[in-house]
Design an enzyme around this catalytic site. Structure first.
Site, PDB file in Angstrom:
ATOM      1  N   ASN A  13       2.195  -0.492  -6.424  1.00 50.76           N
ATOM      2  CA  ASN A  13       1.278   0.453  -5.813  1.00 50.76           C
ATOM      3  C   ASN A  13       0.221  -0.190  -4.916  1.00 50.76           C
ATOM      4  O   ASN A  13      -0.345   0.484  -4.060  1.00 50.76           O
ATOM      5  CB  ASN A  13       0.578   1.245  -6.930  1.00 50.76           C
ATOM      6  CG  ASN A  13      -0.506   2.138  -6.418  1.00 50.76           C
ATOM      7  OD1 ASN A  13      -0.246   3.184  -5.829  1.00 50.76           O
ATOM      8  ND2 ASN A  13      -1.750   1.739  -6.616  1.00 50.76           N
TER       9      ASN A  13
ATOM     10  N   ASP B  99      -4.793  -6.044 -10.469  1.00 56.65           N
ATOM     11  CA  ASP B  99      -5.590  -5.748  -9.278  1.00 56.65           C
ATOM     12  C   ASP B  99      -6.297  -7.017  -8.841  1.00 56.65           C
ATOM     13  O   ASP B  99      -6.522  -7.925  -9.649  1.00 56.65           O
ATOM     14  CB  ASP B  99      -6.617  -4.651  -9.564  1.00 56.65           C
ATOM     15  CG  ASP B  99      -7.023  -3.887  -8.307  1.00 56.65           C
ATOM     16  OD1 ASP B  99      -7.719  -4.481  -7.463  1.00 56.65           O
ATOM     17  OD2 ASP B  99      -6.643  -2.709  -8.169  1.00 56.65           O
TER      18      ASP B  99
ATOM     19  N   TYR C 276       0.316  -0.942   9.234  1.00 53.47           N
ATOM     20  CA  TYR C 276       0.518  -0.207   7.973  1.00 53.47           C
ATOM     21  C   TYR C 276       1.801   0.608   8.044  1.00 53.47           C
ATOM     22  O   TYR C 276       2.634   0.573   7.126  1.00 53.47           O
ATOM     23  CB  TYR C 276      -0.681   0.710   7.749  1.00 53.47           C
ATOM     24  CG  TYR C 276      -0.596   1.597   6.537  1.00 53.47           C
ATOM     25  CD1 TYR C 276      -0.971   1.133   5.286  1.00 53.47           C
ATOM     26  CD2 TYR C 276      -0.161   2.922   6.638  1.00 53.47           C
ATOM     27  CE1 TYR C 276      -0.914   1.954   4.164  1.00 53.47           C
ATOM     28  CE2 TYR C 276      -0.102   3.749   5.542  1.00 53.47           C
ATOM     29  CZ  TYR C 276      -0.481   3.259   4.302  1.00 53.47           C
ATOM     30  OH  TYR C 276      -0.412   4.078   3.199  1.00 53.47           O
TER      31      TYR C 276
ATOM     32  N   LYS D  62       5.273   0.298   5.701  1.00 47.27           N
ATOM     33  CA  LYS D  62       5.715   1.396   4.848  1.00 47.27           C
ATOM     34  C   LYS D  62       7.127   1.850   5.204  1.00 47.27           C
ATOM     35  O   LYS D  62       7.908   2.235   4.322  1.00 47.27           O
ATOM     36  CB  LYS D  62       4.723   2.559   4.924  1.00 47.27           C
ATOM     37  CG  LYS D  62       3.336   2.213   4.378  1.00 47.27           C
ATOM     38  CD  LYS D  62       3.397   1.667   2.938  1.00 47.27           C
ATOM     39  CE  LYS D  62       2.023   1.436   2.357  1.00 47.27           C
ATOM     40  NZ  LYS D  62       2.066   0.937   0.955  1.00 47.27           N
TER      41      LYS D  62
ATOM     42  N   VAL E  71      -1.263  -9.732  -5.268  1.00 48.45           N
ATOM     43  CA  VAL E  71       0.182  -9.518  -5.151  1.00 48.45           C
ATOM     44  C   VAL E  71       0.786 -10.254  -3.968  1.00 48.45           C
ATOM     45  O   VAL E  71       2.017 -10.400  -3.897  1.00 48.45           O
ATOM     46  CB  VAL E  71       0.524  -8.016  -5.062  1.00 48.45           C
ATOM     47  CG1 VAL E  71       0.115  -7.279  -6.322  1.00 48.45           C
ATOM     48  CG2 VAL E  71      -0.098  -7.369  -3.819  1.00 48.45           C
TER      49      VAL E  71
END
Length: 286
Positions: free
Chosen positions: A90, A37, A156, A160, A64
């Site tokens: 995730n 994280d 977003y 996705k 990430v």
């Protein structure tokens, strides 16, 4: 997977929300867990709490969006535990502005986490999994927003949709080489997480004070609708339980929200019947 006990799970975005619930479930299954994280304090708290339960836990501060961080995460995982069996891509962030009011920095930030994060992880971890020649599984957290159309959350939503396609392609390619690595794409609806406050971890170089003028009334309305829907959503623990059941069944598409299937059906019927996109507002927004 026949048994999780003693296996190794790597989870990005593991310090809160769905990632933290997945970590708790992994510990419950007797797995060793690598928590990744970018939020340092929350990561340290998660590590401490899971170790108090007797779990084997490694916490790695990871951005990430940076290839070097994800490659370091893979190296530290192998150095600590010698293998990786479950990979949960995730980590994710959101931006609620309209497409034409979103700044270049908005696009760069959301894409760097939601798309480049999984890209870096696939490049870092799939070769390790292939070399192991053991049963493994990858879960990419997308969203029901990646399967349907609608207003708002444009950046977003775009990332996705791309992640769903990336997951489908990865699944096909692994099958093509007869790999024992399974793939799932998790497409939850509204979940009680901090997604609406993802800007707390936004890098300063992508969030200058003059980057955006005052939000428009529509931006404000969309944000309010999203916050209400999230507060009334599923719990992260429910999503984690559904996800593990899907992994057990080697199920590719994971749609915890029953309403999502209706939205997917409408979109596909629009495409197949040469219709313009149906304008649907999720029930949770009402």
């Amino acid at each position: 997977m026949e048994s999780y006990k003693g296996k190794v799970a790597v989870i990005t975005g593991a310090a809160s929300g769905i990632g933290r619930a997945l970590a708790d479930r992994c510990v419950k299954e007797g797995m060793k867990v690598v928590l990744a994280d970018v939020e340092e304090v929350a990561l340290q708290n998660a590590e401490r709490e899971l170790r108090a339960k007797g779990a084997g836990v490694l916490a790695v501060l990871t951005d990430v969006s940076k290839e070097s961080d994800v490659q370091a995460l893979a190296r530290q995982t192998v150095d600590a535990y010698g293998a990786v069996h479950l990979l949960f891509n995730n980590a994710g962030v959101g931006s609620g502005a309209l497409l034409w009011t979103s700044t270049v920095a908005d696009w760069q930030w959301v894409m760097s986490v939601n798309l480049w994060g999984p890209i870096h992880a696939i490049r870092a971890f799939v070769p390790i999994m292939l070399e192991q020649q053991t049963e493994c599984h990858i879960v990419n957290t997308a969203s029901r927003a990646g399967l349907e159309t609608g207003p708002g959350l444009g950046i977003y939503r775009m990332t996705k949709h791309a992640l769903v396609s990336m997951s489908e392609t990865l699944s096909h390619e692994l099958k093509m080489i007869q790999s024992s690595i399974g793939v799932s794409v998790l497409c939850p609806g509204f979940v009680r997480t901090q997604i609406c406050d993802a800007h707390r971890n936004r890098p300063t170089e992508l969030s200058g004070p003059n980057d955006r003028e005052m939000p428009s009334p529509m931006d404000i309305q969309l944000d309010q609708m999203m916050r209400k829907a999230v507060s009334n959503g599923m719990t992260p623990e429910e999503v984690a339980d559904i996800t593990f059941a899907a992994i057990q069944n080697r199920q590719f598409y994971i749609l915890p929200d029953p309403e999502a299937k209706q939205a997917v059906q409408v979109r596909l019927e629009d495409i197949l019947n040469d219709r313009n996109p149906s304008f649907l507002i999720p029930a949770a927004f009402n």
